[in-house]
Design an enzyme around this catalytic site. Sequence first.
Site, short mmCIF file in Angstrom:
data_model
loop_
_atom_site.label_atom_id
_atom_site.label_comp_id
_atom_site.label_asym_id
_atom_site.label_seq_id
_atom_site.Cartn_x
_atom_site.Cartn_y
_atom_site.Cartn_z
N LEU A 11 97.86 6.50 44.40
CA LEU A 11 96.85 7.05 45.45
C LEU A 11 97.63 6.92 46.72
O LEU A 11 98.09 5.93 47.34
CB LEU A 11 95.67 6.36 45.77
CG LEU A 11 94.65 6.51 46.62
CD1 LEU A 11 94.12 7.98 46.59
CD2 LEU A 11 93.45 5.49 46.76
N GLY A 59 95.93 9.64 53.87
CA GLY A 59 96.46 10.13 55.01
C GLY A 59 97.62 11.30 54.48
O GLY A 59 98.60 11.33 54.82
N ILE A 64 103.77 10.79 57.08
CA ILE A 64 104.54 9.86 56.08
C ILE A 64 103.64 9.88 54.69
O ILE A 64 104.38 9.78 53.75
CB ILE A 64 104.29 8.30 56.76
CG1 ILE A 64 105.14 8.20 57.80
CG2 ILE A 64 104.67 7.21 55.74
CD1 ILE A 64 105.02 7.03 58.61
N ASP A 109 92.62 12.87 51.69
CA ASP A 109 92.91 13.04 53.24
C ASP A 109 91.34 13.55 53.67
O ASP A 109 90.76 14.10 52.78
CB ASP A 109 94.05 14.00 53.44
CG ASP A 109 94.17 13.75 55.03
OD1 ASP A 109 95.52 13.22 55.12
OD2 ASP A 109 93.55 14.08 55.92
N VAL A 148 88.42 7.37 54.97
CA VAL A 148 88.85 6.05 54.52
C VAL A 148 87.76 5.05 55.37
O VAL A 148 87.54 3.98 54.88
CB VAL A 148 90.24 5.70 54.62
CG1 VAL A 148 91.09 6.39 53.91
CG2 VAL A 148 90.72 5.61 56.35
N TYR A 202 95.41 1.11 69.22
CA TYR A 202 96.42 1.43 68.23
C TYR A 202 97.08 0.26 67.86
O TYR A 202 97.12 -0.05 66.65
CB TYR A 202 97.28 2.29 68.27
CG TYR A 202 98.10 3.04 67.46
CD1 TYR A 202 97.65 3.78 66.46
CD2 TYR A 202 99.46 2.64 67.34
CE1 TYR A 202 98.35 4.19 65.38
CE2 TYR A 202 100.25 3.04 66.13
CZ TYR A 202 99.73 3.86 65.25
OH TYR A 202 100.68 4.10 64.16
#
Length: 248
Positions: A9, A12, A17, A36, A64, A158
Amino acid sequence: MSVLGKLALVTGAASGIGRATCRILADEGAAIIAADCNLSGAKDTIGSLKSSHNNENLALTMAVDESSSVKKGLKLILEQYSKPPSIVVNCAGITRDNFLLKMSEQDFDDVIRVNLKGTFLVMQTFANAVIQYKINNASFINIASIVGKHGNIGQANYCASKAGVELLTKTASKEFGKFGIRCNVILPGFTDTPMVKMVPEKVKQKLIPFISAGRFGLPEEIAQTIAFLASEKSSYVNGASIEVTGGF
């Protein structure tokens, strides 16, 4: 470095990436679940794979940061494969950059919710399934960031979220080890992804002199490290933070 026959799994998975990881794991022989919130992007990723498992690959919608969406994704996976994935790669993430003095509460919350809470929800949901189904030698790989270690101007939210991902992973490695689940985290440097493409060119050029390799990384270079951590070649690597930065 084969992951032949394993089920993976990747969140994103629509770009960057995540997409590169799907391709490399597929090349190594894994069946791919590309998750996604952008389903069309996830389907494009699946369509780009070249593997003997093309009829086994799956694209699905997963937000998510919503437990109901993560659990629905697990339900669909169990219906199709009759087992949970033994490889779980958390690549889903967002940025909402601004200076700390100007950052809105909403932008702070959104980044923490997707990047940190999202990783937590996926890990918790799928680790419980791995334990329930008695899956052996599972590997969970999370994507943090080198800026979560050093900080970065304009990215307080972030940086905080990615620092949290790193320590979440290390804690999970201590708790999940007895169940045969390894948990490791990668700290990429500046990588040529859609997220980084949003950074002004003049800012990117100022960063290059601080990177020993003299360039930004490629998504595939991060994905190769993910593939190593997903394979049995890394069977004694657990709770590790691996910097893939080109020498930043």
